[in-house]
Design a protein around this motif. Structure first.
Motif, PDB file in Angstrom:
ATOM      1  N   GLN A 121      19.442 -21.535  38.390  1.00 56.19           N
ATOM      2  CA  GLN A 121      18.183 -21.225  37.715  1.00 56.19           C
ATOM      3  C   GLN A 121      17.034 -22.030  38.321  1.00 56.19           C
ATOM      4  O   GLN A 121      15.928 -21.515  38.485  1.00 56.19           O
ATOM      5  CB  GLN A 121      18.288 -21.494  36.211  1.00 56.19           C
ATOM      6  CG  GLN A 121      17.068 -21.079  35.430  1.00 56.19           C
ATOM      7  CD  GLN A 121      16.840 -19.577  35.451  1.00 56.19           C
ATOM      8  OE1 GLN A 121      17.793 -18.808  35.371  1.00 56.19           O
ATOM      9  NE2 GLN A 121      15.600 -19.151  35.566  1.00 56.19           N
ATOM     10  N   ARG A 131      18.095 -15.352  42.809  1.00 57.29           N
ATOM     11  CA  ARG A 131      17.604 -14.318  41.895  1.00 57.29           C
ATOM     12  C   ARG A 131      16.208 -14.698  41.466  1.00 57.29           C
ATOM     13  O   ARG A 131      15.590 -15.546  42.080  1.00 57.29           O
ATOM     14  CB  ARG A 131      18.521 -14.149  40.702  1.00 57.29           C
ATOM     15  CG  ARG A 131      18.725 -15.447  39.905  1.00 57.29           C
ATOM     16  CD  ARG A 131      19.798 -15.261  38.840  1.00 57.29           C
ATOM     17  NE  ARG A 131      20.051 -16.552  38.226  1.00 57.29           N
ATOM     18  CZ  ARG A 131      19.783 -16.837  36.975  1.00 57.29           C
ATOM     19  NH1 ARG A 131      19.270 -15.931  36.183  1.00 57.29           N
ATOM     20  NH2 ARG A 131      20.037 -18.026  36.481  1.00 57.29           N
ATOM     21  N   PRO A 146      12.526 -11.887  35.549  1.00 59.85           N
ATOM     22  CA  PRO A 146      13.922 -11.528  35.842  1.00 59.85           C
ATOM     23  C   PRO A 146      14.085 -10.212  36.575  1.00 59.85           C
ATOM     24  O   PRO A 146      15.117  -9.965  37.163  1.00 59.85           O
ATOM     25  CB  PRO A 146      14.544 -11.445  34.446  1.00 59.85           C
ATOM     26  CG  PRO A 146      13.409 -11.042  33.557  1.00 59.85           C
ATOM     27  CD  PRO A 146      12.182 -11.739  34.142  1.00 59.85           C
TER      28      PRO A 146
END
Length: 180
Positions: free
Chosen positions: A128, A169, A175
């Motif tokens: 993250q 990511r 997101p």
């Protein structure tokens, strides 16, 4: 979530300077002084990061930090953010699972140093932490490319693009990959 990045939608100057020799100089050319800032959110404390001078000053340190974390499943790194309006030292320790950052805050816009110090260290999943940097790098790279900066004419541009694409990511606020 103890740390995340909000990028905003900064405007650009519309300028290209063929004399820019590195990413920092090009970022300072592309972004005006008065535009939306990115926000580093540390324990719900919002720390502005100006694109022109903060990112213009710290971009090489950001890239080095991310490359170092991506290169090793665990490790530690000391990062000194040298911008006059984002001056801090971060001690990073990470494993496959968790990134922990202990910070010493020297100078931050809004005189937030004491509040940030009182908030303490942050811990976040390592993947993250890496993901949080993808969107700010995208905003910078897209602005540079839009104004004519490419790997062929700007030292470091290829490194920026390659690293951005290696990040696993997208961050907490972004997101959906369609956002960039």
């Amino acid at each position: 979530m103890e740390i995340w990045l909000q990028t905003g939608s900064p405007r650009t100057t519309g300028c290209f300077d063929r004399d820019d020799e590195n990413l920092g100089e090009a970022i300072e050319t592309v972004f005006p002084l008065r535009t939306e800032s990115a926000l580093l959110v540390w324990h719900h404390i919002y720390v502005p990061l100006g694109y022109k001078y903060d990112f213009g000053t710290i971009i090489d340190d950001v890239l080095h930090m991310l490359e170092t974390v991506l290169a090793a499943p665990c490790g530690s790194l000391s990062v000194h953010w040298p911008s006059s309006t984002f001056n801090a030292e971060w001690q990073l320790r990470w494993s496959d699972e968790t990134m922990t950052i202990e910070a010493t805050w020297h100078s931050v816009v809004g005189n937030l140093e004491m509040i940030l110090t009182a908030a303490g260290s942050v811990s976040i999943p390592t993947c993250q932490f890496l993901a949080e940097w993808r969107r700010p790098l995208y905003v910078i790279a897209a602005a540079l490319e839009r104004l004519g900066y490419y790997p062929a004419n700007l030292s470091g541009m290829g490194r920026l693009l390659e690293l951005m694409n290696q990040l696993p990511r997208h961050g907490f606020l972004y997101p959906n990959p369609g956002n960039d």
